[in-house]
Motif scaffolding. Structure first.
Motif, mmCIF file in Angstrom:
data_model
loop_
_atom_site.group_PDB
_atom_site.id
_atom_site.type_symbol
_atom_site.label_atom_id
_atom_site.label_comp_id
_atom_site.label_asym_id
_atom_site.label_seq_id
_atom_site.Cartn_x
_atom_site.Cartn_y
_atom_site.Cartn_z
ATOM 1 N N ARG A 132 0.845 -1.194 0.000
ATOM 2 C CA ARG A 132 0.000 0.000 0.000
ATOM 3 C C ARG A 132 0.877 1.240 0.000
ATOM 4 N N PRO A 184 0.320 2.486 4.245
ATOM 5 C CA PRO A 184 -0.252 1.339 4.947
ATOM 6 C C PRO A 184 -0.832 1.722 6.299
ATOM 7 N N ASP A 191 -5.880 -1.930 7.783
ATOM 8 C CA ASP A 191 -6.171 -2.364 6.417
ATOM 9 C C ASP A 191 -6.459 -3.859 6.403
ATOM 10 N N ARG A 248 -8.759 1.826 -3.553
ATOM 11 C CA ARG A 248 -8.219 1.372 -2.273
ATOM 12 C C ARG A 248 -7.075 2.245 -1.778
ATOM 13 N N GLU A 249 -6.479 3.046 -2.667
ATOM 14 C CA GLU A 249 -5.327 3.848 -2.257
ATOM 15 C C GLU A 249 -5.541 5.309 -2.628
#
Length: 413
Positions: free
Chosen positions: A37, A40, A44, A203-204
């Protein structure tokens, strides 16, 4: 490690602790717990992490202890794992703030690219340090220099040690694929309001600028060695099982066309590497030029009854199992073509060269959809590239099964 500590404190045996640890890793892998990630977080994939602990504990310890102890082991594992990840990610962020960020290149020096680059410079904990832009024009006053144009991606990446490429807004697929082939992590950073935002799971992010991580090349995945292992197993089995059939075919060909039952032909394979394809001879060409440039012999009057039967049943393809065993080909992949036609189609058919990103094969996605022989090259290219873009080992198994079915069913082959 967390599972081992939790289970050891509950008095579990070493073999069962090892089993629980393997299950935790397996379930965590399925849930992308270990996926990299940009920023991070210890939470998560938290539910997958807790689920991995519960599955591991239930499977390994349920027979030796009570359900309450099993649940306590899973809870202790989850607590330890979250705490461990928190410490690790804190250290990662701290290192990034002290200059350990990854050298990055931003493609697109427009307003969106500048906003993104400024945020990456201001918040180094995201781990991407922009060294410069890749664009034809600098646009507004750049916060980092423009290092080159879109065609300079190879030079810039190699000269500046770039390890990540961020494409700000709409980008060219060729830039992304080139950067990925150079070993860079590649991200697409769509601007607010772009259509892709409603079609993919985000997601990021970088300070709420969405990022979409480019899929790694299939060759870098854990399943890729299994493709080669499956090729070897299928090719060996196929050669042994088909040996009597090959012997009979060779005898019939010898009687119909004379000496020389095997036909060897130059083809273009994986990453444009040449290979020598082996087939059973169904026609003796007039000369080498005809062999290299004649597109199709399906309706050639020179083919005898034996040759037509072998072509219809695809028995003439069986010697290619030896090509697979040697590593020249795969069981599943785009069909290899002769150099003359590779040059011709590369000039006239968009995306034709992209077929060579994957090892060539005996059968493939295009073939099981009827695209063989004298059929549309454009359609074949589309099918082949679709197969490559979404490759999985399961897809190969599906194509193999459908190939066998097409050969066995009435009217198949």
């Amino acid at each position: 490690m967390c599972m081992a500590f939790a289970a050891a404190n509950a008095g579990q045996s070493v073999p069962r602790i090892a089993l629980a640890g393997l299950l935790v890793v397996a379930v965590g892998g399925l849930g992308h717990v270990y996926a990299p990630r940009v920023l991070p977080s210890s939470l998560d994939r938290g539910f997958w992490l807790a689920g991995a602990g519960l599955v591991g504990a239930l499977t390994a310890f349920r027979e030796t202890t009570s359900l309450i102890v099993v649940v306590l082991i899973a809870l202790l594992f989850t607590f330890l794992a979250v705490c461990g990840r928190s410490v690790l990610y804190f250290l990662i962020r701290r290192a990034r703030r002290r200059g350990r960020a990854v050298p990055a290149l931003v493609v697109g020096a427009g307003a969106h690219g500048h906003r993104l680059a400024r945020n990456l410079l201001a918040y180094p904990e995201y781990g991407l340090l922009p060294l410069g832009f890749l664009d034809e024009t600098p646009g507004e006053d750049p916060c980092v220099p423009v290092l080159g144009g879109p065609g300079d991606v190879v030079r810039v990446v190699q000269a500046h040690g770039v390890r990540a490429v961020v494409i700000a807004g709409q980008g060219q697929q060729s830039i992304a694929r080139t950067a990925r082939s150079l070993g860079c992590d590649v991200y697409l950073a769509p601007d607010l309001g772009e259509l892709i935002i409603d079609f993919v799971t985000l997601r990021e992010h970088v300070r709420s600028f969405p990022l979409v991580r480019m899929r790694p090349e299939a060759q870098r995945g854990l399943a890729w060695p299994l493709k080669r292992a499956m090729d070897i197993a299928v090719a060996l089995t196929g050669l042994v099982v088909s040996a009597p059939v090959l012997a009979l075919c060779a005898l019939l060909i010898r009687m119909e066309t004379g000496p020389g039952v095997l036909f060897r032909q130059r083809r273009v394979g994986y990453r444009d590497q040449p290979l020598e394809l082996i087939k059973l001879r169904t026609l003796r060409p007039a000369d080498a030029h005809e062999s290299e440039t004649l597109w199709s012999i399906a309706h050639d009057s020179r083919i005898g009854p034996v040759g037509r039967l072998l072509r219809k049943a695809s028995f003439d393809e069986l010697p290619q199992l030896w090509n697979v065993l040697r590593g020249d080909m795969s069981i599943v992949g785009p069909r290899p073509e002769r150099p003359h036609f590779v040059k011709k189609f590369s000039r006239t058919v968009p995306g034709y060269r992209l077929r060579h990103r994957m090892p060539v094969g005996i059968t493939g996605w295009a073939q099981i959809h009827g695209l063989r022989g004298d059929t549309s090259i454009e359609d074949r290219v589309r099918f082949d590239n679709h197969y490559i873009d979404g490759w999985t080992l399961r897809t190969d198994l599906k194509i193999m099964l459908q190939t066998v079915w097409s050969l066995l069913r009435p009217g198949g082959g």
